[in-house]
Design a protein around this motif. Structure first.
Motif, short mmCIF file in Angstrom:
data_model
loop_
_atom_site.label_atom_id
_atom_site.label_comp_id
_atom_site.label_asym_id
_atom_site.label_seq_id
_atom_site.Cartn_x
_atom_site.Cartn_y
_atom_site.Cartn_z
N THR A 36 0.83 -1.20 0.00
CA THR A 36 0.00 0.00 0.00
C THR A 36 0.87 1.25 0.00
OG1 THR A 36 -1.72 -1.21 1.17
CG2 THR A 36 -1.87 1.19 1.21
N GLU A 54 -7.41 7.55 -2.35
CA GLU A 54 -7.74 8.07 -1.02
C GLU A 54 -7.83 6.96 0.02
OE1 GLU A 54 -8.00 11.19 0.13
OE2 GLU A 54 -7.23 11.80 -1.82
N ARG A 55 -8.30 5.81 -0.40
CA ARG A 55 -8.41 4.69 0.54
C ARG A 55 -7.03 4.24 1.00
NH1 ARG A 55 -8.96 -1.00 0.44
NH2 ARG A 55 -10.37 -1.74 2.06
N ASP A 56 -6.07 4.16 0.07
CA ASP A 56 -4.70 3.80 0.45
C ASP A 56 -4.13 4.82 1.44
OD1 ASP A 56 -4.66 1.54 -1.20
OD2 ASP A 56 -3.90 2.68 -2.91
N ALA A 116 -5.81 6.64 3.50
CA ALA A 116 -6.49 6.46 4.79
C ALA A 116 -5.95 5.24 5.53
CB ALA A 116 -8.00 6.33 4.57
N ALA A 174 -10.07 2.94 7.11
CA ALA A 174 -10.08 3.49 5.75
C ALA A 174 -11.43 3.30 5.08
CB ALA A 174 -8.98 2.82 4.92
N ASP A 175 -12.05 2.17 5.30
CA ASP A 175 -13.37 1.95 4.69
C ASP A 175 -14.38 2.98 5.18
OD1 ASP A 175 -12.47 -0.15 3.17
OD2 ASP A 175 -13.25 -1.71 4.51
N TRP A 210 -13.63 6.08 6.27
CA TRP A 210 -13.27 7.37 5.68
C TRP A 210 -13.59 7.39 4.20
CZ3 TRP A 210 -12.52 11.94 7.57
CH2 TRP A 210 -12.12 12.06 8.90
N TYR A 211 -13.30 6.31 3.51
CA TYR A 211 -13.52 6.26 2.07
C TYR A 211 -15.01 6.40 1.75
CZ TYR A 211 -13.20 4.58 -2.72
OH TYR A 211 -13.28 4.46 -4.08
#
Length: 158
Positions: A84, A95-97, A99, A118-119, A121-122
Motif C-alpha cells: 500500500t 484516497e483509501r490507500d 487512509a 479506511a473503509d 473514511w472512504y
C-alpha cells in the motif's frame, strides 16, 4: 529403467524434517522436541493412553504454533502495508490507500483495523461531507450472542 529418487522417511523427532518443510530453526527444534518428549505410543497401547499422549504433545507444541501464527500474521501485515505504501509513493494509490496509511501512522492500527478505518473514511469521502464515524459493536444477550454494528455519523466539532 526409470530412476526413482528415494524420498527420505518422515521423522517428526528430527529438526531437519521440520527445516526441510520451511520452519524457522527455533520453531523446527521446538516441534521436534515435542515429538521427542511425547512420541506416539505403540499401536498396542490403549486408545485412552494414545489420546492422552497426543493431547500432551499438542499442548507442548501450543507455544510454538502460536509463535508461528503470530510470525505469519506479522509478515502478512508488513507485506500489505509495504504494498500500500509503495502504491501511494508511486502515485498509483487512492484516497483509501492514504487512509489505510493514516490509520497505521496516526493511530498505530494494525492492518485489519487500518482497513476498517479506511473503509469508513472512504465511504464518507465518497458521500461528499465532512462527517466522521464511530463504530460500536452491540452484543445481544440472546440468540447466541450475535453481534450487530451501529455506525454513528455526525459533523466534527469545531
Amino acid at each position: 529403467m526409470i530412476h526413482v529418487e528415494k524420498i527420505p522417511q518422515f521423522d517428526p523427532c528430527s529438526t531437519a524434517t521440520w527445516l526441510a518443510r520451511g520452519r524457522a530453526p527455533e520453531h523446527a527444534e521446538a516441534i521436534a522436541k515435542a515429538w521427542r518428549d511425547f512420541p506416539d505410543l505403540a499401536p498396542t497401547a490403549s486408545p485412552e493412553d494414545r489420546m492422552a499422549r497426543t493431547r500432551a504433545r499438542v499442548q507442548a507444541m501450543k507455544p510454538v504454533n502460536d509463535a508461528i501464527a503470530a510470525h505469519s500474521e506479522a509478515e502478512r501485515q508488513a507485506r500489505n502495508f509495504s504494498f500500500t505504501e509503495e502504491r501511494a509513493v508511486s502515485g498509483r494509490g487512492d484516497e483509501r490507500d492514504a487512509a489505510i496509511l493514516r490509520g497505521r501512522d496516526r493511530y498505530g492500527y494494525d492492518w485489519n483495523l487500518a482497513i476498517r478505518y479506511a473503509d469508513g473514511w472512504y465511504a464518507l469521502c465518497a458521500a461528499g461531507h465532512n462527517a466522521y464515524y464511530r463504530e460500536v459493536v452491540i452484543m445481544r444477550r440472546s440468540a447466541g450472542h450475535k453481534c450487530k454494528t451501529a455506525i454513528f455519523c455526525h459533523a466534527p466539532s469545531h
